[in-house]
Write a protein that holds these residues in place. Structure first.
Motif, PDB file in Angstrom:
ATOM      1  N   LEU A 197       0.822  -1.201   0.000  1.00  0.00           N
ATOM      2  CA  LEU A 197       0.000   0.000   0.000  1.00  0.00           C
ATOM      3  C   LEU A 197       0.865   1.265   0.000  1.00  0.00           C
ATOM      4  CD1 LEU A 197      -2.822  -1.029   2.494  1.00  0.00           C
ATOM      5  CD2 LEU A 197      -2.924  -0.927  -0.019  1.00  0.00           C
ATOM      6  N   ALA A 198       1.975   1.155   0.725  1.00  0.00           N
ATOM      7  CA  ALA A 198       2.874   2.314   0.715  1.00  0.00           C
ATOM      8  C   ALA A 198       3.422   2.559  -0.681  1.00  0.00           C
ATOM      9  CB  ALA A 198       4.009   2.099   1.705  1.00  0.00           C
ATOM     10  N   GLU A 199       3.690   1.475  -1.350  1.00  0.00           N
ATOM     11  CA  GLU A 199       4.164   1.618  -2.729  1.00  0.00           C
ATOM     12  C   GLU A 199       3.052   2.153  -3.626  1.00  0.00           C
ATOM     13  OE1 GLU A 199       7.067   1.645  -5.574  1.00  0.00           O
ATOM     14  OE2 GLU A 199       7.234   1.245  -3.426  1.00  0.00           O
ATOM     15  N   LEU A 200       1.818   1.652  -3.387  1.00  0.00           N
ATOM     16  CA  LEU A 200       0.686   2.151  -4.160  1.00  0.00           C
ATOM     17  C   LEU A 200       0.414   3.618  -3.844  1.00  0.00           C
ATOM     18  CD1 LEU A 200      -1.876  -0.795  -4.046  1.00  0.00           C
ATOM     19  CD2 LEU A 200      -0.620   0.052  -6.040  1.00  0.00           C
ATOM     20  N   ALA A 201       0.586   3.934  -2.563  1.00  0.00           N
ATOM     21  CA  ALA A 201       0.321   5.316  -2.169  1.00  0.00           C
ATOM     22  C   ALA A 201       1.204   6.289  -2.927  1.00  0.00           C
ATOM     23  CB  ALA A 201       0.522   5.481  -0.676  1.00  0.00           C
ATOM     24  N   LYS A 202       2.341   5.787  -3.348  1.00  0.00           N
ATOM     25  CA  LYS A 202       3.213   6.646  -4.158  1.00  0.00           C
ATOM     26  C   LYS A 202       2.634   6.841  -5.553  1.00  0.00           C
ATOM     27  CE  LYS A 202       7.400   5.092  -1.798  1.00  0.00           C
ATOM     28  NZ  LYS A 202       8.716   4.405  -1.962  1.00  0.00           N
ATOM     29  N   GLN A 203       1.782   5.879  -5.944  1.00  0.00           N
ATOM     30  CA  GLN A 203       1.195   5.928  -7.280  1.00  0.00           C
ATOM     31  C   GLN A 203      -0.197   6.560  -7.267  1.00  0.00           C
ATOM     32  OE1 GLN A 203       1.343   2.009  -9.004  1.00  0.00           O
ATOM     33  NE2 GLN A 203       3.376   1.592  -8.147  1.00  0.00           N
ATOM     34  N   THR A 205      -3.128   9.223  -5.127  1.00  0.00           N
ATOM     35  CA  THR A 205      -3.217  10.388  -4.252  1.00  0.00           C
ATOM     36  C   THR A 205      -4.676  10.759  -4.060  1.00  0.00           C
ATOM     37  OG1 THR A 205      -2.456  12.672  -3.883  1.00  0.00           O
ATOM     38  CG2 THR A 205      -3.071  12.051  -6.144  1.00  0.00           C
ATOM     39  N   LEU A 206      -4.963  11.502  -2.997  1.00  0.00           N
ATOM     40  CA  LEU A 206      -6.324  11.966  -2.754  1.00  0.00           C
ATOM     41  C   LEU A 206      -6.676  13.058  -3.781  1.00  0.00           C
ATOM     42  CD1 LEU A 206      -6.336  12.161   1.152  1.00  0.00           C
ATOM     43  CD2 LEU A 206      -7.433  10.446  -0.309  1.00  0.00           C
ATOM     44  N   PRO A 207      -7.968  13.155  -4.137  1.00  0.00           N
ATOM     45  CA  PRO A 207      -8.358  14.074  -5.225  1.00  0.00           C
ATOM     46  C   PRO A 207      -8.263  15.558  -4.868  1.00  0.00           C
ATOM     47  CG  PRO A 207     -10.296  13.101  -4.254  1.00  0.00           C
ATOM     48  CD  PRO A 207      -9.132  12.410  -3.640  1.00  0.00           C
ATOM     49  N   THR A 208      -8.286  15.881  -3.565  1.00  0.00           N
ATOM     50  CA  THR A 208      -8.226  17.279  -3.174  1.00  0.00           C
ATOM     51  C   THR A 208      -7.672  17.390  -1.769  1.00  0.00           C
ATOM     52  OG1 THR A 208      -9.445  19.393  -3.069  1.00  0.00           O
ATOM     53  CG2 THR A 208     -10.555  17.406  -2.251  1.00  0.00           C
ATOM     54  N   SER A 209      -7.513  18.594  -1.297  1.00  0.00           N
ATOM     55  CA  SER A 209      -6.997  18.831   0.053  1.00  0.00           C
ATOM     56  C   SER A 209      -7.864  19.886   0.746  1.00  0.00           C
ATOM     57  CB  SER A 209      -5.546  19.333  -0.016  1.00  0.00           C
ATOM     58  OG  SER A 209      -5.437  20.525  -0.787  1.00  0.00           O
ATOM     59  N   SER A 210      -7.651  20.041   2.049  1.00  0.00           N
ATOM     60  CA  SER A 210      -8.442  20.997   2.847  1.00  0.00           C
ATOM     61  C   SER A 210      -9.928  20.745   2.670  1.00  0.00           C
ATOM     62  CB  SER A 210      -8.083  22.459   2.477  1.00  0.00           C
ATOM     63  OG  SER A 210      -6.708  22.686   2.680  1.00  0.00           O
ATOM     64  N   TYR A 211     -10.351  19.549   2.896  1.00  0.00           N
ATOM     65  CA  TYR A 211     -11.732  19.109   2.659  1.00  0.00           C
ATOM     66  C   TYR A 211     -12.367  18.602   3.961  1.00  0.00           C
ATOM     67  CZ  TYR A 211      -9.578  14.484   2.814  1.00  0.00           C
ATOM     68  OH  TYR A 211      -8.882  13.377   3.212  1.00  0.00           O
ATOM     69  N   THR A 212     -13.682  18.377   3.860  1.00  0.00           N
ATOM     70  CA  THR A 212     -14.462  17.739   4.928  1.00  0.00           C
ATOM     71  C   THR A 212     -15.389  16.743   4.263  1.00  0.00           C
ATOM     72  OG1 THR A 212     -14.389  19.720   6.324  1.00  0.00           O
ATOM     73  CG2 THR A 212     -16.095  18.083   6.809  1.00  0.00           C
ATOM     74  N   LEU A 213     -15.375  15.527   4.749  1.00  0.00           N
ATOM     75  CA  LEU A 213     -16.272  14.488   4.209  1.00  0.00           C
ATOM     76  C   LEU A 213     -17.675  14.745   4.753  1.00  0.00           C
ATOM     77  CD1 LEU A 213     -14.082  11.251   4.569  1.00  0.00           C
ATOM     78  CD2 LEU A 213     -14.481  12.642   2.529  1.00  0.00           C
ATOM     79  N   THR A 214     -18.633  14.841   3.827  1.00  0.00           N
ATOM     80  CA  THR A 214     -20.017  15.110   4.218  1.00  0.00           C
ATOM     81  C   THR A 214     -20.909  13.901   3.971  1.00  0.00           C
ATOM     82  OG1 THR A 214     -20.365  16.167   2.065  1.00  0.00           O
ATOM     83  CG2 THR A 214     -19.804  17.603   3.942  1.00  0.00           C
ATOM     84  N   ALA A 325     -13.751   2.586   0.387  1.00  0.00           N
ATOM     85  CA  ALA A 325     -13.073   1.284   0.391  1.00  0.00           C
ATOM     86  C   ALA A 325     -12.059   1.197  -0.736  1.00  0.00           C
ATOM     87  CB  ALA A 325     -14.106   0.165   0.284  1.00  0.00           C
ATOM     88  N   TRP A 326     -12.414   1.745  -1.871  1.00  0.00           N
ATOM     89  CA  TRP A 326     -11.471   1.659  -2.995  1.00  0.00           C
ATOM     90  C   TRP A 326     -10.221   2.463  -2.723  1.00  0.00           C
ATOM     91  CZ3 TRP A 326      -9.338   5.012  -6.593  1.00  0.00           C
ATOM     92  CH2 TRP A 326      -8.746   4.414  -7.704  1.00  0.00           C
ATOM     93  N   LEU A 327     -10.372   3.672  -2.203  1.00  0.00           N
ATOM     94  CA  LEU A 327      -9.223   4.500  -1.892  1.00  0.00           C
ATOM     95  C   LEU A 327      -8.335   3.846  -0.810  1.00  0.00           C
ATOM     96  CD1 LEU A 327     -10.897   8.034  -1.818  1.00  0.00           C
ATOM     97  CD2 LEU A 327      -9.299   7.146  -3.529  1.00  0.00           C
ATOM     98  N   GLN A 328      -8.973   3.216   0.170  1.00  0.00           N
ATOM     99  CA  GLN A 328      -8.216   2.536   1.216  1.00  0.00           C
ATOM    100  C   GLN A 328      -7.452   1.354   0.636  1.00  0.00           C
ATOM    101  OE1 GLN A 328     -11.168   1.641   4.181  1.00  0.00           O
ATOM    102  NE2 GLN A 328     -10.983   3.653   5.192  1.00  0.00           N
ATOM    103  N   SER A 329      -8.026   0.674  -0.356  1.00  0.00           N
ATOM    104  CA  SER A 329      -7.322  -0.456  -0.980  1.00  0.00           C
ATOM    105  C   SER A 329      -6.091   0.005  -1.748  1.00  0.00           C
ATOM    106  CB  SER A 329      -8.268  -1.212  -1.921  1.00  0.00           C
ATOM    107  OG  SER A 329      -8.590  -0.412  -3.061  1.00  0.00           O
TER     108      SER A 329
END
Length: 334
Positions: A197-203, A205-214, A325-329
């Motif tokens: 996952l760490a290797e995937l995390a390099k590939q 990224t989250l779509p945006t920053s400074s956000y709040t999940l609603t 779930a997909w982003l966590q995978s």
């Protein structure tokens, strides 16, 4: 039982001769005096004639025996007188004592045997002391055998308990070893997954920053045409940069009705990522992008209540799945 009659008495005549009185009713006699000579006492050679025994039973034989004895006594007396040798004493048993002994052993006239207070033999006789000693010895042997059997049972039970304890300990040790190996394997797998996952995390990224999940995937509500929320909302101020989650190709970019301005990024494995409600689009269809490239900006176009990025995930272009779930995978944690 019949017994021999006593020998007949001998009478002497006045002239010195000796005669025998014969019991009346017998057919022997009359008897005359017998003077043995050398010729008369000489043994007869050749065939011996045996006189046939007449009937009369034991009484007749006893009479003849008595007469023979008396004749022999007389002949011995005469021979002694002629030869001058001392007379030979002949003694006869007391028949009365013999008869009494026989009756004592056999029984009385009624046929019942008489019991004797004195035992004939001590063989097989055990007195009270002997019986007690034998009983004590037997009891001691039985008790010894029972004790030995109890000891064997106790030893067998102890051995069985020891074997069970050893078996239980071995099973516990084996289970502990298996658990340790399973735990080690799980930790190893977890570490490997974390590394992946760490290797995937390099590939990715989250779509945006400074956000709040609603709103999350599956939330119910009348504002959604399907009746439930089909994506994951990142609330952020208008104009916040939207980035490509992973490298891929832009397959759609433009107005999409209730979705407002929408950009679709198709990854190499066929997964489609929908970026909706943008205020502006920065890419065109067919454009190749890499992880972290800017593709648009956060807005409030379409059916919205405020500025936010609505993200949907469609594996192979099919039905939407939970973006969380997909982003966590992929090693990401929104």
């Amino acid at each position: 039982m019949a017994f021999n009659r006593p020998a007949q008495s001998t009478s002497f005549a006045p002239d010195g001769t000796r005669t025998l009185d014969i019991a009346p009713g017998t057919d022997e006699g009359p008897w005359e005096e017998w003077n043995p000579t050398e010729d008369s006492v000489r043994p007869v050679r050749g065939r011996h004639r045996v006189a046939k025994q007449r009937g009369g039973g034991l009484a007749r034989s006893s009479t003849v025996l008595g007469v023979g004895v008396m004749a022999a006594v007389g002949a011995g007396g005469l021979a002694t007188a002629q030869s001058g040798k001392p007379p030979v004493s002949i003694s006869l048993p007391d028949l009365s004592s013999v008869t009494d002994s026989a009756k004592a052993l056999i029984g009385d006239d009624s046929g019942a045997p008489k019991s004797s207070a004195t035992p004939l033999s001590s063989v097989g006789r055990t007195d009270a002391t002997g019986s007690k000693d034998a009983g004590e010895a037997l009891r001691a042997r039985i008790m010894q055998q029972a004790e030995s059997q109890q000891q064997r049972i106790a030893r067998a039970a102890a051995q069985a308990a020891e074997d069970a304890a050893v078996k239980k300990a071995a099973a516990a040790a084996a289970k502990a070893q298996d658990d340790a190996q399973a735990k080690a394997a799980a930790e190893k797998k977890k570490a490997e997954e974390a590394a992946r996952l760490a290797e995937l995390a390099k590939q990715f990224t989250l779509p945006t920053s400074s956000y709040t999940l609603t709103s999350r995937f599956g939330d119910a509500g009348a504002m959604w045409s399907s009746g439930y929320h089909t994506g994951l909302d990142f609330a952020a101020p208008t104009g916040t940069l939207i980035k490509a989650v992973h490298s891929g190709t832009i397959t759609e970019a433009g107005w999409a009705g209730s979705y407002g301005y929408r950009t679709i990024l198709t990854l190499d494995d066929g997964t489609e990522l929908w970026f909706c409600h943008q205020s502006s689009i920065s890419v065109t269809v067919g454009q190749k992008v890499g992880t972290g490239d800017v593709i648009g900006r956060v807005g409030a176009t379409g059916n919205v209540t405020g500025p936010h990025l609505h993200l949907e995930v469609h594996p192979n272009g099919g039905a939407a799945i939970d973006p969380m779930a997909w982003l966590q995978s992929k090693g990401l944690n929104p």
